[in-house]
Write a protein that holds these residues in place. Structure first.
Motif, short mmCIF file in Angstrom:
data_model
loop_
_atom_site.label_atom_id
_atom_site.label_comp_id
_atom_site.label_asym_id
_atom_site.label_seq_id
_atom_site.Cartn_x
_atom_site.Cartn_y
_atom_site.Cartn_z
N TRP A 106 20.09 42.05 -52.33
CA TRP A 106 20.12 41.23 -50.93
C TRP A 106 19.70 39.98 -51.24
N SER A 107 18.97 39.94 -52.52
CA SER A 107 18.82 38.41 -52.93
C SER A 107 19.96 37.82 -53.38
N ALA A 108 20.94 38.31 -53.93
CA ALA A 108 22.25 37.78 -54.18
C ALA A 108 23.08 37.42 -53.05
N ARG A 109 23.10 38.24 -51.94
CA ARG A 109 23.59 37.92 -50.74
C ARG A 109 23.03 36.72 -50.20
N HIS A 110 21.71 36.62 -50.10
CA HIS A 110 21.00 35.57 -49.43
C HIS A 110 21.47 34.38 -50.21
N ASN A 111 21.30 34.21 -51.60
CA ASN A 111 21.64 33.07 -52.07
C ASN A 111 22.84 32.63 -52.13
N ILE A 112 24.08 33.50 -51.81
CA ILE A 112 25.21 33.04 -51.70
C ILE A 112 25.39 32.25 -50.30
N TYR A 113 24.83 32.86 -49.30
CA TYR A 113 25.20 32.15 -48.00
C TYR A 113 23.86 31.45 -47.66
N ARG A 114 22.89 31.07 -48.14
CA ARG A 114 21.88 30.20 -47.79
C ARG A 114 22.18 28.79 -47.49
N PRO A 115 23.35 28.18 -48.26
CA PRO A 115 23.90 26.83 -47.98
C PRO A 115 24.25 26.80 -46.69
N PHE A 116 24.69 27.78 -46.22
CA PHE A 116 25.27 27.63 -44.63
C PHE A 116 24.40 27.62 -43.75
N VAL A 117 23.16 28.08 -43.92
CA VAL A 117 21.77 27.97 -42.99
C VAL A 117 21.46 26.62 -43.12
N ILE A 118 21.32 25.89 -44.41
CA ILE A 118 20.99 24.70 -44.23
C ILE A 118 21.92 23.73 -43.75
N ALA A 181 15.93 28.86 -39.49
CA ALA A 181 16.80 29.30 -38.46
C ALA A 181 16.55 29.88 -37.00
N ALA A 182 15.21 30.29 -36.88
CA ALA A 182 14.49 30.64 -35.52
C ALA A 182 14.50 29.44 -34.64
N GLN A 183 14.30 28.28 -35.15
CA GLN A 183 14.13 27.10 -34.34
C GLN A 183 15.32 26.30 -34.25
N THR A 184 16.63 27.09 -34.36
CA THR A 184 17.69 26.34 -34.26
C THR A 184 18.72 27.39 -33.43
N PRO A 185 18.84 26.43 -32.17
CA PRO A 185 19.25 27.45 -30.87
C PRO A 185 20.53 28.21 -31.40
N ILE A 186 21.38 27.51 -32.09
CA ILE A 186 22.65 28.32 -32.37
C ILE A 186 22.37 29.55 -33.45
N LEU A 187 21.30 29.71 -33.99
CA LEU A 187 21.24 30.62 -34.81
C LEU A 187 19.86 31.63 -34.53
N ALA A 188 19.31 31.15 -33.50
CA ALA A 188 18.10 31.87 -32.85
C ALA A 188 18.33 33.34 -32.65
N ASP A 189 19.30 33.85 -31.96
CA ASP A 189 19.89 35.11 -31.62
C ASP A 189 20.00 36.06 -32.80
N ALA A 190 20.26 35.38 -34.00
CA ALA A 190 20.39 36.40 -35.30
C ALA A 190 19.11 36.64 -35.76
N VAL A 191 18.02 35.98 -35.39
CA VAL A 191 16.71 36.27 -35.81
C VAL A 191 15.68 36.52 -34.88
#
Length: 221
Positions: A106-118, A181-191
């Motif tokens: 799960w750490s690998a998956r997080h690190n791969i896609y974290r740049p997209f959250v930023i 992510a929770a403070q970003t409206p477009i991502l809030a539903d995912a968290v």
């Protein structure tokens, strides 16, 4: 990166050690590719081939890199011998070593896609910039991996092990990603369960909150 086969005579403990070594090798590859080369350009919205800002879409060449790293992670997990392959979603109780391998995944998956959250959270404030659906989907993959990491971390942090420090550091940084992510409206539903996850993270950090440590700072905040 197929997992090496040593036959039925190999001890389970040795297989776990080899699996952890291969997971760390994969993690190093991800970090080098994503955070020390062109992948870092996604953080500030710049194209790796120039200093110009991206027109709302990540560079196509970077997307190919993310896809390849994701496939390598799936290959790593799929290549693990059945005797040590962890249940990724925790439907049954496992050994401490199995929990570590689950965290590695799960750490690998997080690190791969974290740049997209930023990338998305930094651009969402600009109402004139549209965020591509492909980026949102990859954010959701990152946040799902973050959720599973935090929910699994308690099994590793229930006692002091060689993985205590690295796991607490991940919990701190991953909790920050959830909050962002929770403070970003477009991502809030995912968290939608962000508050519960943050409370879980704080509970995990509290026993290890030595004065002056990152865990202590996160717990007090």
């Amino acid at each position: 990166m197929p997992f090496p086969t040593y036959g039925d005579a190999t001890a389970t403990e040795s297989l776990y050690s080899l699996a952890d070594i291969s997971a760390r090798s994969l993690s190093n590859r991800i970090h080098h590719t994503m955070y020390f080369t062109d992948g870092i350009s996604l953080y500030n919205g710049q194209s790796p081939s120039s200093s110009s800002m991206l027109p709302g879409h990540p560079d196509v060449s970077l997307l190919r890199v993310y896809r390849e790293l994701s496939e390598q992670t799936l290959t790593w997990y799929g290549s693990l011998p059945i005797a040590i392959k962890p249940d990724l979603y925790g439907t049954y109780r496992a050994t401490g070593q199995a929990y570590v391998l689950r965290l590695r995944y799960w750490s690998a998956r997080h690190n791969i896609y974290r740049p997209f959250v930023i990338y998305v959270t930094s651009r969402a404030a600009d109402e004139e910039v549209s965020v591509p659906v492909s980026a949102i989907k990859r954010c959701e993959l990152c946040l799902a991996a973050t959720r599973m990491f935090i929910l699994t971390a308690g099994h590793v942090l229930s006692e002091r092990t060689p993985y205590t420090f690295s796991t607490t550091q991940c919990v701190v940084s991953y909790a920050l990603i959830l909050a962002l992510a929770a403070q970003t409206p477009i991502l809030a539903d995912a968290v939608g369960d962000c508050l519960k996850l943050l409370e879980t993270a704080i509970g995990l950090l509290k026993p290890w909150a030595v004065a002056g440590s990152a865990s202590s700072a996160a717990w007090k905040s």
